[in-house]
Scaffold this active site. Structure first.
Site, mmCIF file in Angstrom:
data_model
loop_
_atom_site.group_PDB
_atom_site.id
_atom_site.type_symbol
_atom_site.label_atom_id
_atom_site.label_comp_id
_atom_site.label_asym_id
_atom_site.label_seq_id
_atom_site.Cartn_x
_atom_site.Cartn_y
_atom_site.Cartn_z
ATOM 1 N N SER A 183 82.413 -27.569 33.604
ATOM 2 C CA SER A 183 83.574 -28.488 33.887
ATOM 3 C C SER A 183 82.736 -29.664 34.565
ATOM 4 O O SER A 183 81.740 -29.451 35.240
ATOM 5 C CB SER A 183 84.606 -27.934 35.113
ATOM 6 O OG SER A 183 83.596 -27.697 36.253
ATOM 7 N N GLY B 43 85.044 -32.825 35.948
ATOM 8 C CA GLY B 43 86.008 -33.393 36.662
ATOM 9 C C GLY B 43 86.788 -34.167 35.599
ATOM 10 O O GLY B 43 87.250 -33.600 34.512
ATOM 11 N N ALA B 44 86.997 -35.422 35.811
ATOM 12 C CA ALA B 44 87.926 -36.360 34.881
ATOM 13 C C ALA B 44 87.258 -36.334 33.207
ATOM 14 O O ALA B 44 87.837 -36.859 32.479
ATOM 15 C CB ALA B 44 88.263 -37.565 35.624
ATOM 16 N N GLY C 172 86.207 -33.901 31.958
ATOM 17 C CA GLY C 172 86.846 -33.062 31.028
ATOM 18 C C GLY C 172 86.020 -31.572 31.066
ATOM 19 O O GLY C 172 85.121 -31.478 31.888
ATOM 20 N N GLY D 224 88.623 -25.245 39.898
ATOM 21 C CA GLY D 224 87.280 -24.714 39.101
ATOM 22 C C GLY D 224 87.905 -23.178 39.151
ATOM 23 O O GLY D 224 87.689 -22.600 37.995
ATOM 24 N N ASP D 225 88.603 -22.659 39.920
ATOM 25 C CA ASP D 225 88.792 -21.218 39.879
ATOM 26 C C ASP D 225 89.933 -20.892 39.023
ATOM 27 O O ASP D 225 90.183 -19.840 38.304
ATOM 28 C CB ASP D 225 89.460 -20.790 41.191
ATOM 29 C CG ASP D 225 88.306 -20.795 42.604
ATOM 30 O OD1 ASP D 225 87.177 -20.846 42.000
ATOM 31 O OD2 ASP D 225 88.425 -21.180 43.561
#
Length: 324
Positions: free
Chosen positions: A226, A228-229, A231, A257-258
């Site tokens: 991951s 963030g923005a 993707g 994230g979880d």
């Protein structure tokens, strides 16, 4: 639906504090404060239950302050298989500012004695051997408490894998490197957590893709990175895929994230098409950032968030871990 065991070796009571902006060395006025039973594995369990799965939560809890956890597990409808140990479960403070910046102040956790860890492993063995209790997948998430080393966690992963159980891991630092070496079924680091292992900043898509391919080549079936923005990258035998989330106003990244891990595992367990699985997980993770807590798939505008999530296939991934 599946039966999933989530393991939180170092859970926490999360004290979430919302405030306009943190002024160091000054008196700060908060918008809200909230104390809740948490830990990455507990958050993953919340999402999986909301998606219809049967969930067992396990790990270690301090016996002196487990009341909020007991109530939370009863409310969630999960089986509480946590081992209680002497002492108090840590309290982590999360300072969430209006800008979206979150400052974490985390405690070390209650110390786990060797005898307690051995008993925990024995219980896992018994569960894996009992068809009525055997999970369809295991998630190990979060940091390690005093008394449990990165090598101990790697041995735990190898032990579960030897019993034929799929194991997904979400951790960081030396624990992440050791976990990767143990070849779990899936890992979900962010680009900052994976950078040390990769040996370079993962600050663009080509570098993240190269790291994902390396993870897959090392024997990890599902590598989920991951950023963030920017993707989510997913590399597996289904190919290399990238999802760009919709633009969101960020209130808190805690739990996003979880949510991503749980939702991706949901898609894998249910056999969803790769693009649909990644779109759902990315959109649900995006939904989580606009409030404190995990993603809510029943949000009124969640279908719209999925529509606004762009998913593209980068290419096939061959057995050697390179783009075909």
């Amino acid at each position: 639906m599946a039966r999933v065991l989530t393991i939180s070796l170092n859970p926490a009571l999360d004290l979430t504090i919302g405030l306009p902006a943190l002024a160091l060395g000054e008196v700060n006025r908060t918008d809200e404060t909230h104390l809740s039973a948490a830990g990455k594995g507990v958050n993953v369990a919340r999402v999986l239950v909301s998606l219809g799965h049967e969930v067992v939560v396990s790990g270690f809890l301090g016996a002196d302050n487990d009341g909020l956890f007991r109530r939370a597990f009863a409310d969630m409808g999960v089986e509480d298989a946590f081992q209680r140990v002497p002492g108090e479960t840590r309290i982590n403070a999360k300072l969430a500012e209006h800008s979206g910046r979150v400052t974490d102040v985390n405690g070390p956790g209650v110390a786990i004695e060797a005898e307690a860890f051995t008993g925990f492993l024995d219980e896992l063995d018994a569960r894996a051997a009992d068809e009525s209790r055997r999970p369809d997948a295991v998630v190990i998430a979060g940091s390690l408490p005093p008394g449990i080393s990165a090598d101990d966690q790697a041995a735990l992963i190898a032990r579960l894998r030897a019993q034929g159980l799929p194991v997904w891991v979400d951790t960081s630092g030396p624990a992440l490197a050791s976990a990767i070496a143990a070849a779990p079924s899936g890992v979900k680091p962010n680009e900052l957590e994976l950078a040390d292992w990769a040996g370079e900043p993962l600050d663009n898509e080509p570098r993240r893709l190269a790291a994902g391919l390396r993870l897959h080549q090392s024997g990890i079936e599902d590598a989920l990175i991951s950023a963030g923005a920017d993707g989510v990258l997913w590399v597996s035998h289904r190919g290399a895929w990238h999802a760009t989330p919709p633009t969101m106003t960020v209130a808190s990244t805690v739990g996003a994230g979880d949510t991503l891990l749980a939702a991706m595992l949901h898609g894998v367990l249910e056999g969803h098409a790769p693009d649909a699985a990644l779109r759902f997980a990315t959109a649900l993770s995006a939904e989580a950032v606009r409030h404190v807590g995990v993603g809510n798939s029943r949000a009124a505008d969640f279908p719209y968030l999925q529509q606004q999530t762009r998913v593209r296939r980068l290419n096939d991934v061959d057995a050697g871990g390179a783009l075909a």
